[in-house]
Design a protein around this motif. Structure first.
Motif, PDB file in Angstrom:
ATOM      1  N   VAL A  28       0.840  -1.194   0.000  1.00 25.75           N
ATOM      2  CA  VAL A  28       0.000   0.000   0.000  1.00 25.75           C
ATOM      3  C   VAL A  28       0.888   1.263   0.000  1.00 25.75           C
ATOM      4  O   VAL A  28       0.589   2.257  -0.636  1.00 25.75           O
ATOM      5  CB  VAL A  28      -0.965  -0.039   1.208  1.00 25.75           C
ATOM      6  CG1 VAL A  28      -1.785   1.236   1.289  1.00 25.75           C
ATOM      7  CG2 VAL A  28      -1.895  -1.247   1.089  1.00 25.75           C
ATOM      8  N   GLU A  29       2.028   1.166   0.684  1.00 23.19           N
ATOM      9  CA  GLU A  29       3.016   2.255   0.647  1.00 23.19           C
ATOM     10  C   GLU A  29       3.987   1.952  -0.480  1.00 23.19           C
ATOM     11  O   GLU A  29       4.911   1.157  -0.322  1.00 23.19           O
ATOM     12  CB  GLU A  29       3.788   2.329   1.972  1.00 23.19           C
ATOM     13  CG  GLU A  29       3.013   2.954   3.110  1.00 23.19           C
ATOM     14  CD  GLU A  29       2.571   4.382   2.821  1.00 23.19           C
ATOM     15  OE1 GLU A  29       3.363   5.144   2.240  1.00 23.19           O
ATOM     16  OE2 GLU A  29       1.415   4.712   3.158  1.00 23.19           O
ATOM     17  N   MET A  30       3.787   2.560  -1.637  1.00 21.55           N
ATOM     18  CA  MET A  30       4.600   2.205  -2.792  1.00 21.55           C
ATOM     19  C   MET A  30       5.821   3.109  -2.935  1.00 21.55           C
ATOM     20  O   MET A  30       5.821   4.241  -2.467  1.00 21.55           O
ATOM     21  CB  MET A  30       3.741   2.287  -4.051  1.00 21.55           C
ATOM     22  CG  MET A  30       2.693   1.188  -4.090  1.00 21.55           C
ATOM     23  SD  MET A  30       1.699   1.250  -5.571  1.00 21.55           S
ATOM     24  CE  MET A  30       0.571   2.567  -5.170  1.00 21.55           C
ATOM     25  N   HIS A 185      -2.571 -10.044  -0.307  1.00 24.92           N
ATOM     26  CA  HIS A 185      -1.426  -9.272   0.184  1.00 24.92           C
ATOM     27  C   HIS A 185      -1.540  -7.866  -0.409  1.00 24.92           C
ATOM     28  O   HIS A 185      -2.163  -7.677  -1.452  1.00 24.92           O
ATOM     29  CB  HIS A 185      -0.105  -9.880  -0.301  1.00 24.92           C
ATOM     30  CG  HIS A 185       0.093 -11.303   0.105  1.00 24.92           C
ATOM     31  ND1 HIS A 185       0.315 -11.676   1.408  1.00 24.92           N
ATOM     32  CD2 HIS A 185       0.102 -12.440  -0.615  1.00 24.92           C
ATOM     33  CE1 HIS A 185       0.453 -12.987   1.469  1.00 24.92           C
ATOM     34  NE2 HIS A 185       0.328 -13.478   0.257  1.00 24.92           N
ATOM     35  N   GLY A 186      -0.899  -6.891   0.199  1.00 23.81           N
ATOM     36  CA  GLY A 186      -0.848  -5.535  -0.350  1.00 23.81           C
ATOM     37  C   GLY A 186      -2.240  -4.955  -0.575  1.00 23.81           C
ATOM     38  O   GLY A 186      -3.108  -4.999   0.298  1.00 23.81           O
ATOM     39  N   TRP A 187      -2.464  -4.415  -1.782  1.00 26.82           N
ATOM     40  CA  TRP A 187      -3.761  -3.801  -2.094  1.00 26.82           C
ATOM     41  C   TRP A 187      -4.881  -4.824  -2.032  1.00 26.82           C
ATOM     42  O   TRP A 187      -6.023  -4.492  -1.677  1.00 26.82           O
ATOM     43  CB  TRP A 187      -3.707  -3.126  -3.469  1.00 26.82           C
ATOM     44  CG  TRP A 187      -2.965  -1.847  -3.379  1.00 26.82           C
ATOM     45  CD1 TRP A 187      -1.628  -1.654  -3.603  1.00 26.82           C
ATOM     46  CD2 TRP A 187      -3.482  -0.574  -2.968  1.00 26.82           C
ATOM     47  NE1 TRP A 187      -1.285  -0.346  -3.365  1.00 26.82           N
ATOM     48  CE2 TRP A 187      -2.403   0.341  -2.984  1.00 26.82           C
ATOM     49  CE3 TRP A 187      -4.744  -0.118  -2.610  1.00 26.82           C
ATOM     50  CZ2 TRP A 187      -2.557   1.675  -2.639  1.00 26.82           C
ATOM     51  CZ3 TRP A 187      -4.896   1.220  -2.264  1.00 26.82           C
ATOM     52  CH2 TRP A 187      -3.814   2.104  -2.276  1.00 26.82           C
ATOM     53  N   ALA A 358      -1.732   6.075  -5.888  1.00 29.04           N
ATOM     54  CA  ALA A 358      -0.570   6.600  -5.176  1.00 29.04           C
ATOM     55  C   ALA A 358      -0.881   6.614  -3.677  1.00 29.04           C
ATOM     56  O   ALA A 358      -2.040   6.677  -3.290  1.00 29.04           O
ATOM     57  CB  ALA A 358      -0.276   8.007  -5.662  1.00 29.04           C
ATOM     58  N   PRO A 359       0.168   6.537  -2.803  1.00 27.65           N
ATOM     59  CA  PRO A 359      -0.073   6.489  -1.368  1.00 27.65           C
ATOM     60  C   PRO A 359      -1.010   7.601  -0.897  1.00 27.65           C
ATOM     61  O   PRO A 359      -0.866   8.750  -1.300  1.00 27.65           O
ATOM     62  CB  PRO A 359       1.324   6.677  -0.762  1.00 27.65           C
ATOM     63  CG  PRO A 359       2.269   6.284  -1.830  1.00 27.65           C
ATOM     64  CD  PRO A 359       1.582   6.524  -3.134  1.00 27.65           C
ATOM     65  N   GLY A 360      -1.984   7.202  -0.063  1.00 23.16           N
ATOM     66  CA  GLY A 360      -2.893   8.181   0.519  1.00 23.16           C
ATOM     67  C   GLY A 360      -4.003   8.630  -0.407  1.00 23.16           C
ATOM     68  O   GLY A 360      -4.788   9.491  -0.087  1.00 23.16           O
ATOM     69  N   LYS A 361      -4.044   8.005  -1.620  1.00 23.83           N
ATOM     70  CA  LYS A 361      -5.063   8.469  -2.566  1.00 23.83           C
ATOM     71  C   LYS A 361      -5.954   7.327  -3.032  1.00 23.83           C
ATOM     72  O   LYS A 361      -6.312   7.253  -4.206  1.00 23.83           O
ATOM     73  CB  LYS A 361      -4.372   9.078  -3.782  1.00 23.83           C
ATOM     74  CG  LYS A 361      -3.805  10.443  -3.537  1.00 23.83           C
ATOM     75  CD  LYS A 361      -3.638  11.138  -4.865  1.00 23.83           C
ATOM     76  CE  LYS A 361      -2.722  12.330  -4.728  1.00 23.83           C
ATOM     77  NZ  LYS A 361      -1.941  12.510  -5.922  1.00 23.83           N
TER      78      LYS A 361
END
Ligand code: SF4
Ligand code: FES
Length: 368
Positions: A28-30, A185-187, A358-361
Motif C-alpha cells: 500500500v506504501e509504494m 497481500h498488499g492492495w 498513489a499512497p494516501g489516494k
C-alpha cells in the motif's frame, strides 16, 4: 553454512502503473519514482544475480513498460546470461517497442488478463480502453512469436469468466495459462471483502481446472493457484522462504517474497549497501524462516513440513499476528476454523472495490 543459490529473481522495476487493479500485490506504501534504482544499478544487480547462480529473471512492477530503459535492461540481463521474462499488462507496449525487446533478446512474456470482456477488464483495471489495447498487444506478441503465458487473476467478480479465459489463452497462442485466484497481500488485502470468492466458486474453479487439464493436455499447460482461504492445506509460498527465489523492490531492498515487509521485526538489506550474494547468505531476515528449524507445532511433527514449509509467513502474520506460526489456511492450525468462517463473511460482503493508487489516494468505485 552456505545456502543453495536461488533459481529465480523477481525485479520489481517500478511501482508505477497505468492500471489500478484492486487485486494488486504491491504494498500500500509504494516506492516513488525518485526512489527507483537507476539503469546502472539494475545492470550491476543482474550481473551479481547471475554470479550468485540465478537462472531466471522476471521483470515486473507495477508496470515494467513504464521504465523507459526497459529494452536496455533486458539486453543487460541477457548479456549477464539470465533468461528474461517480462510480466506486463501490455499497456505501454507498442509494436515497435516489442520488436526492440525481441532484438534485445527477451525470452518470454507473461500477459495479465483482468477480465475476458472489455466491460470486466476495464472495470477491474480501472482503465478505460485497456482491454482493447491489451488485445492489440496480444496480436503483436503472437506475430513476433514470443513464447507467452496468460496470467488470469480471478476473484469473486470474474471467476465465472474462467472458461473463456482458457479459450482466449489458446486463441492468443499461449503455451501456458496461470489461473491464479487472488492472494490477499498488499492492495488485495484492502479488498478482501470485495474480492473474496465464495466457497462454491472456489470449488467450481478447481473442477473446471481439473477438467481442462485433461482436455487440453499437450496443448496448454495450466498452472493453478486455488483460493487458499477455502483450502485445507496452505501453498508452499515462494518454494520455501529463502530457498528458490528472491524479490527486489524498486528502491533496491531485497526481499524473500513480495509481502515480506509486512513482517515488522525483520530488517531487509538493500543492493545499495550490500552485494546480492551477501544478502542471500547473511541477511538475518533471509535466515529467519529458512528450512524447518524455526517451526513450532503442529508443523514440527507434521509429515508435510518439507512439502509446504508451513505455508506463507506473510499470511501467518496477517491472519494470526505472528509470522512464525502455522499458516492459518492449514486445517491443523488452531486459527483455521476462524479463518473458514471469516472467508464466508468476506465473500458475503457487498463492499466496493478500492482501487490501487498513489499512497494516501485510494479511490473507491462510484456507487451505482
Ligand atoms: Fe504444512 Fe504445518 Fe499444516 Fe503440516 S501442520 S500441513 S507442515 S502448515
Ligand atoms: Fe511472503 Fe508468502 S507472501 S511468505
Amino acid at each position: 553454512m552456505t545456502h543453495q543459490p536461488p533459481i529465480a529473481m523477481l525485479a520489481e522495476l517500478t511501482h508505477r502503473c497505468p492500471l489500478s487493479c484492486p487485486y494488486c500485490s504491491n504494498p500500500v506504501e509504494m516506492a516513488r519514482q525518485e526512489q527507483e534504482l537507476s539503469t546502472e544499478d539494475w545492470v550491476r544487480v543482474f550481473r551479481e544475480a547471475a554470479e550468485l547462480g540465478v537462472l531466471q529473471l522476471h521483470l515486473s512492477g507495477g508496470e515494467p513498460a513504464t521504465r523507459r530503459d526497459l529494452t536496455d535492461l533486458v539486453k543487460a540481463a541477457r548479456d549477464a546470461g539470465l533468461y528474461t521474462n517480462l510480466i506486463t499488462s501490455g499497456i505501454g507496449l507498442t509494436e515497435r517497442r516489442l520488436r526492440e525487446l525481441d532484438e534485445a533478446g527477451l525470452d518470454h512474456i507473461q500477459l495479465s488478463l483482468q477480465g475476458t470482456t472489455p466491460e470486466m477488464a476495464d472495470e477491474i483495471g480501472g482503465y478505460k480502453g485497456g482491454y482493447a489495447r491489451k488485445m492489440q498487444v496480444a496480436g503483436w506478441i503472437k506475430e513476433i512469436g514470443f513464447p507467452l503465458t496468460l496470467n488470469a487473476v480471478l476473484h469473486r467478480r470474474n471467476l465465472h469468466q474462467l472458461p473463456r479465459a482458457l479459450e482466449m489463452a489458446q486463441e492468443m497462442g499461449a503455451r501456458r495459462i496461470e489461473v491464479a485466484t487472488v492472494q490477499f497481500h498488499g492492495w488485495a488485502l484492502q479488498n478482501r471483502d470485495a474480492l473474496m470468492p465464495t466457497r462454491e466458486q472456489a470449488k467450481e474453479a478447481s473442477r473446471l481446472v481439473a477438467e481442462a487439464r485433461v482436455a487440453l493436455k499437450g496443448k496448454l499447460v495450466i498452472d493453478y493457484v486455488p483460493a487458499d482461504y477455502h483450502s485445507d492445506y496452505p501453498k508452499r509460498c515462494m518454494g520455501g522462504w529463502g530457498t528458490t527465489g528472491l524479490n527486489i523492490a524498486p528502491d533496491g531492498v531485497v526481499l524473500p517474497c513480495h509481502a515480506a515487509q509486512t513482517i515488522p521485526h525483520l530488517e531487509f538489506w538493500s543492493v545499495s549497501d550490500h552485494a546480492l550474494g551477501d544478502i542471500w547468505q547473511n541477511n538475518p531476515a533471509f535466515n529467519a524462516y529458512r528450512g524447518t528449524d524455526w517451526m513450532s507445532e503442529p508443523c514440527t511433527s507434521c509429515d508435510r513440513k518439507l512439502k509446504d514449509f508451513g505455508g506463507c509467513r506473510c499470511q501467518a502474520m496477517a491472519l494470526a499476528g505472528d509470522a512464525s506460526v502455522t499458516d492459518p489456511v492449514c486445517k491443523k492450525s488452531p486459527h483455521h476454523p476462524d479463518l473458514a468462517a471469516r472467508a464466508d463473511a468476506h465473500a458475503a460482503s457487498d463492499a466496493a472495490l478500492v482501487y490501487r493508487s498513489a499512497p494516501g489516494k485510494a479511490q473507491t468505485e462510484p456507487a451505482e
